[in-house]
Design a protein around this motif. Structure first.
Motif, mmCIF file in Angstrom:
data_model
loop_
_atom_site.group_PDB
_atom_site.id
_atom_site.type_symbol
_atom_site.label_atom_id
_atom_site.label_comp_id
_atom_site.label_asym_id
_atom_site.label_seq_id
_atom_site.Cartn_x
_atom_site.Cartn_y
_atom_site.Cartn_z
ATOM 1 N N LYS A 5 0.814 -1.214 0.000
ATOM 2 C CA LYS A 5 0.000 0.000 0.000
ATOM 3 C C LYS A 5 0.849 1.265 0.000
ATOM 4 C CE LYS A 5 -3.905 -2.155 2.286
ATOM 5 N NZ LYS A 5 -3.555 -3.462 1.813
ATOM 6 N N HIS A 6 2.163 1.131 -0.063
ATOM 7 C CA HIS A 6 3.058 2.292 -0.091
ATOM 8 C C HIS A 6 2.857 3.054 -1.404
ATOM 9 C CE1 HIS A 6 6.786 4.598 -0.012
ATOM 10 N NE2 HIS A 6 6.759 4.396 1.296
ATOM 11 N N PRO A 7 2.914 4.398 -1.373
ATOM 12 C CA PRO A 7 2.647 5.193 -2.585
ATOM 13 C C PRO A 7 3.625 4.940 -3.733
ATOM 14 C CG PRO A 7 2.731 6.596 -0.642
ATOM 15 C CD PRO A 7 3.074 5.226 -0.196
ATOM 16 N N ILE A 8 4.816 4.455 -3.439
ATOM 17 C CA ILE A 8 5.792 4.241 -4.511
ATOM 18 C C ILE A 8 5.364 3.094 -5.437
ATOM 19 C CG2 ILE A 8 7.337 2.599 -3.404
ATOM 20 C CD1 ILE A 8 9.645 4.339 -4.420
ATOM 21 N N PHE A 9 4.485 2.246 -4.996
ATOM 22 C CA PHE A 9 4.031 1.128 -5.807
ATOM 23 C C PHE A 9 2.701 1.395 -6.507
ATOM 24 C CE2 PHE A 9 6.737 -0.854 -2.560
ATOM 25 C CZ PHE A 9 7.697 -1.353 -3.400
ATOM 26 N N SER A 10 2.288 2.652 -6.573
ATOM 27 C CA SER A 10 1.023 2.983 -7.221
ATOM 28 C C SER A 10 1.237 3.134 -8.728
ATOM 29 C CB SER A 10 0.449 4.273 -6.645
ATOM 30 O OG SER A 10 1.276 5.356 -7.002
ATOM 31 N N HIS A 11 0.168 3.055 -9.481
ATOM 32 C CA HIS A 11 0.254 3.185 -10.935
ATOM 33 C C HIS A 11 0.662 4.599 -11.348
ATOM 34 C CE1 HIS A 11 -1.234 -0.777 -11.761
ATOM 35 N NE2 HIS A 11 -2.259 -0.577 -10.936
ATOM 36 N N GLY A 12 0.232 5.591 -10.598
ATOM 37 C CA GLY A 12 0.593 6.971 -10.912
ATOM 38 C C GLY A 12 2.089 7.212 -10.789
ATOM 39 N N PHE A 13 2.703 6.623 -9.777
ATOM 40 C CA PHE A 13 4.146 6.774 -9.607
ATOM 41 C C PHE A 13 4.891 6.139 -10.774
ATOM 42 C CE2 PHE A 13 8.284 5.410 -8.131
ATOM 43 C CZ PHE A 13 8.772 6.566 -7.564
ATOM 44 N N TYR A 14 4.468 4.943 -11.167
ATOM 45 C CA TYR A 14 5.123 4.278 -12.299
ATOM 46 C C TYR A 14 4.948 5.071 -13.587
ATOM 47 C CZ TYR A 14 6.099 0.013 -9.713
ATOM 48 O OH TYR A 14 6.589 -0.896 -8.836
ATOM 49 N N PHE A 15 3.778 5.637 -13.796
ATOM 50 C CA PHE A 15 3.515 6.395 -15.019
ATOM 51 C C PHE A 15 4.368 7.663 -15.071
ATOM 52 C CE2 PHE A 15 1.007 9.396 -17.581
ATOM 53 C CZ PHE A 15 0.999 8.685 -18.767
ATOM 54 N N ARG A 16 4.485 8.357 -13.936
ATOM 55 C CA ARG A 16 5.273 9.594 -13.910
ATOM 56 C C ARG A 16 6.762 9.337 -14.069
ATOM 57 N NH1 ARG A 16 1.909 10.903 -9.566
ATOM 58 N NH2 ARG A 16 3.582 10.295 -8.150
ATOM 59 N N HIS A 17 7.238 8.212 -13.589
ATOM 60 C CA HIS A 17 8.670 7.930 -13.600
ATOM 61 C C HIS A 17 9.053 6.867 -14.634
ATOM 62 C CE1 HIS A 17 7.921 9.748 -9.678
ATOM 63 N NE2 HIS A 17 9.104 10.298 -9.874
ATOM 64 N N MET A 18 8.231 6.669 -15.639
ATOM 65 C CA MET A 18 8.508 5.657 -16.643
ATOM 66 C C MET A 18 9.722 6.038 -17.498
ATOM 67 S SD MET A 18 5.913 4.019 -19.425
ATOM 68 C CE MET A 18 4.608 3.987 -18.236
ATOM 69 N N PHE A 19 9.802 7.286 -17.903
ATOM 70 C CA PHE A 19 10.903 7.771 -18.719
ATOM 71 C C PHE A 19 11.565 8.930 -17.969
ATOM 72 C CE2 PHE A 19 7.581 6.307 -21.688
ATOM 73 C CZ PHE A 19 8.258 5.215 -22.210
ATOM 74 N N PRO A 20 12.534 8.651 -17.105
ATOM 75 C CA PRO A 20 13.046 9.696 -16.221
ATOM 76 C C PRO A 20 13.777 10.829 -16.924
ATOM 77 C CG PRO A 20 14.332 7.701 -15.982
ATOM 78 C CD PRO A 20 13.170 7.371 -16.870
ATOM 79 N N GLY A 21 14.463 10.601 -18.027
ATOM 80 C CA GLY A 21 15.205 11.664 -18.672
ATOM 81 C C GLY A 21 14.565 12.179 -19.934
ATOM 82 N N LEU A 22 13.330 11.796 -20.180
ATOM 83 C CA LEU A 22 12.675 12.168 -21.431
ATOM 84 C C LEU A 22 12.485 13.675 -21.548
ATOM 85 C CD1 LEU A 22 11.386 11.095 -24.025
ATOM 86 C CD2 LEU A 22 9.216 11.072 -22.808
ATOM 87 N N THR A 23 12.023 14.338 -20.515
ATOM 88 C CA THR A 23 11.772 15.778 -20.610
ATOM 89 C C THR A 23 13.077 16.543 -20.798
ATOM 90 O OG1 THR A 23 11.795 15.944 -18.211
ATOM 91 C CG2 THR A 23 9.663 15.707 -19.263
ATOM 92 N N LEU A 24 14.119 16.144 -20.094
ATOM 93 C CA LEU A 24 15.404 16.803 -20.252
ATOM 94 C C LEU A 24 15.963 16.564 -21.651
ATOM 95 C CD1 LEU A 24 17.711 18.399 -18.983
ATOM 96 C CD2 LEU A 24 18.660 16.225 -18.218
ATOM 97 N N GLY A 25 15.868 15.358 -22.161
ATOM 98 C CA GLY A 25 16.368 15.053 -23.492
ATOM 99 C C GLY A 25 15.616 15.770 -24.591
ATOM 100 N N VAL A 26 14.304 15.799 -24.496
ATOM 101 C CA VAL A 26 13.495 16.474 -25.511
ATOM 102 C C VAL A 26 13.757 17.975 -25.490
ATOM 103 C CG1 VAL A 26 11.120 17.076 -26.141
ATOM 104 C CG2 VAL A 26 11.719 14.717 -25.650
ATOM 105 N N SER A 27 13.861 18.553 -24.301
ATOM 106 C CA SER A 27 14.114 19.995 -24.231
ATOM 107 C C SER A 27 15.516 20.332 -24.764
ATOM 108 C CB SER A 27 13.935 20.513 -22.807
ATOM 109 O OG SER A 27 14.836 19.863 -21.934
ATOM 110 N N ALA A 28 16.515 19.509 -24.485
ATOM 111 C CA ALA A 28 17.856 19.754 -25.023
ATOM 112 C C ALA A 28 17.853 19.629 -26.547
ATOM 113 C CB ALA A 28 18.854 18.778 -24.417
#
Length: 60
Positions: free
Chosen positions: A17-40
């Motif tokens: 039941k810990h929040p780190i195992f929720s679907h929202g956490f997995y969705f937000r952290h699926m591609f950790p460097g995507l925003t930085l890479g796209v912006s660069a």
């Protein structure tokens, strides 16, 4: 009386039941460097399009 209905495995199952195992956490952290890479990449493309001086190689 509440001790009769106490779950002995509750502590061992609490991690589920810990929040780190929720679907929202997995969705937000699926591609950790995507925003930085796209912006660069966008900054690089904009610099190449507008910032570079045209080279005078005498080509076509």
């Amino acid at each position: 009386m509440s001790q009769l209905y106490r779950d002995p495995w509750a502590k061992r199952e609490a991690w589920r039941k810990h929040p780190i195992f929720s679907h929202g956490f997995y969705f937000r952290h699926m591609f950790p460097g995507l925003t930085l890479g796209v912006s660069a990449f966008v900054v690089y493309c904009a610099w190449e399009k507008f910032g570079k001086k045209p080279s005078s190689h005498g080509g076509h």
